[in-house]
Design an enzyme around this catalytic site. Structure first.
Site, mmCIF file in Angstrom:
data_model
loop_
_atom_site.group_PDB
_atom_site.id
_atom_site.type_symbol
_atom_site.label_atom_id
_atom_site.label_comp_id
_atom_site.label_asym_id
_atom_site.label_seq_id
_atom_site.Cartn_x
_atom_site.Cartn_y
_atom_site.Cartn_z
ATOM 1 C CB CYS A 34 -15.773 29.508 16.558
ATOM 2 S SG CYS A 34 -17.354 28.913 16.303
ATOM 3 C CG HIS A 88 -16.681 12.717 15.273
ATOM 4 N ND1 HIS A 88 -17.256 12.981 16.561
ATOM 5 C CD2 HIS A 88 -15.975 13.606 14.675
ATOM 6 C CE1 HIS A 88 -16.584 14.396 16.493
ATOM 7 N NE2 HIS A 88 -15.879 14.635 15.482
ATOM 8 C CD GLN A 114 -18.702 26.255 10.474
ATOM 9 O OE1 GLN A 114 -18.986 25.441 11.044
ATOM 10 N NE2 GLN A 114 -18.493 27.593 10.811
#
Length: 455
Positions: A81, A129, A150
């Site tokens: 999301c 990252h 995830q």
């Protein structure tokens, strides 16, 4: 091979755009297969599998598919999301532009609309990252753990699609190891940073085991739903919802294998519950001092933990004066959340230091991988020379030459051939280049192991 992380997240794009760029879980594998040109097509494009929607079909129609779409590239898609990210390993120097083009066509969004919100992180920036994302340092809630699961799902899907290879496999395995190290050596996730999490943590201070307690939720709004989610994860002995609207209360209770009771039954049943969490829209308190006093008496002064998240308050403030009641308001939990955020921020510097060290280690591995083709070429060249001289020696032996002379000739010929390249380069070099070769060659030809002259 170059690494690249490209995408949008809650820092760079509004929710409305993130929704449009998101990949449903069941579409990630087909998207990766299209991205890498798995389905046969014509003129360098990937064909659309039967039944695919038009937007997806348009994404496959990139004329003259770029090199990074080919089978030699590696790719993985992470879509939540808060972020949609594409990780890839590719030799294509135009990968950033090709990725933006592919994303825009896949989701039927113009490049002009998408590009300003996209970040593209090459090489060590991509590695850093990935490490920060997995460690919860780039999340909306600092230190949250859901993102790691995830990311593991994204890697599993990419593996099933055949889209991972040496580079991304190594990147993600190290990413998971770094996340584990950060959580094991820092307190990045050790402090409550939400009202619901803080309520559970406070309950755990009062009761040794929440799984042995009966929990009552008063109300059925968003905050109660969030609290119920956190408490349900502790597997309480019983979970009950009391709400003015019976249907809504029942629906919420059933989500967590609990049951609902009428709000009107609250005064007569309050004593049954060890933990009470209330958040309604009532303008007046719905639990008074007298009701709690009667409940404590019926409980024979066993402690009650009460959380009032409503504004105005649902529980009369005088209840906090009772000896066997632990009452916390929204302000009390807010202070705990602020403290938790501060403690997590203090752990960030330590986590970043761990990540920087691991980024450096990974880039060293990546640099070492870059010379693998050169090493293979050297081995191939040397083996070709060896085979040529071996063939010559075997012919000499076949015609009856002295074996000792053959071995001598073989060793001299191999030595001369191996030395020809370095000697020629040294003779042709001048100035700084010659100095570099003079410094390097002794290391290149230093004998190893038992051949070093030490017998």
């Amino acid at each position: 091979m170059q690494l690249l992380a490209i995408g949008i997240n809650h820092h760079t794009a509004p929710l409305a755009l993130r929704e449009r760029v998101a990949f449903p879980l069941d579409r990630i594998k087909p998207a990766l297969e299209m991205l890498r040109g798995v389905w046969p097509g014509t003129a360098g494009t990937a064909a659309t599998p039967p039944g695919e929607p038009t937007a997806i079909a348009s994404a496959t129609a990139i004329v003259g598919a770029p090199a990074w779409v080919g089978g030699s590239a590696e790719a993985a898609i992470l879509s939540t999301c808060n972020r949609t990210e594409l990780y890839c390993a590719t030799d294509d120097r135009g990968a950033r532009e090709h990725a933006i083009q592919w994303l825009s066509q896949f989701h039927n969004i113009s490049v002009d609309e998408l590009a300003p919100h996209v970040y593209a992180l090459p090489q060590s920036e991509a590695v850093r990252h990935a490490f920060r994302v997995a460690s919860g340092l780039d999340s909306m809630v600092l230190g949250e753990t859901q993102i790691l699961g995830q990311l593991k799902d994204a890697v599993r899907t990419a593996t099933e699609a055949g889209a991972l290879g040496t580079y991304l496999n190594q990147l993600f395995q190290r990413t998971f190891a770094v996340a584990k190290e950060v959580r094991g050596q820092t307190e990045i996730g050790a402090h409550s940073v939400s009202m619901a999490a803080a309520a559970v943590r406070l309950a755990q201070r009062i009761f040794d085991n929440v799984s042995k307690q009966r929990v009552l939720f008063i109300g059925a709004g968003e905050m109660i739903e969030l609290c119920a989610t956190h408490f349900a994860a502790q597997n309480p002995r019983e979970l009950v919802v009391a709400n003015r609207t019976a249907e809504r209360g029942t629906r919420l209770a059933e989500r967590f294998n609990g049951r609902a009771i009428p709000l009107a039954d609250l005064p007569s049943r309050l004593h049954e519950f060890d933990i009470v969490v209330s958040c309604t829209a009532s303008t007046l308190p719905i639990i008074g001092l007298g009701a709690v006093e009667r409940a404590i008496k019926a409980r024979r002064h066993r402690p009650m933990f009460m959380v009032d998240l409503a504004v105005p308050r649902d529980i009369e403030p005088e209840v906090s004066d009772l000896e066997d009641v632990f009452l916390y308001t929204v302000d009390d939990l807010g202070a705990i959340v602020r403290e938790g955020n501060a403690m997590r921020q203090a752990a960030v510097a330590q986590a970043e230091a761990i990540i920087e060290t691991r980024v450096s280690n990974f880039m060293q591995w990546l640099d070492a991988r870059s010379v693998v083709p050169v090493i293979r070429q050297l081995h191939g060249h040397a083996d070709a020379m060896r085979l040529a001289e071996l063939d010559r020696a075997q012919k000499m032996l076949a015609r009856g030459d002295d074996p000792s002379a053959v071995l001598e000739a073989l060793s001299v010929a191999l030595t001369n051939k191996f030395m020809h390249g370095p000697t020629h380069a040294l003779n042709r070099a001048a100035g700084e280049r010659r100095e570099q070769l003079v410094e390097l060659l002794p290391d290149m030809f230093r004998p190893a192991g038992r051949y070093s002259g030490h017998h």
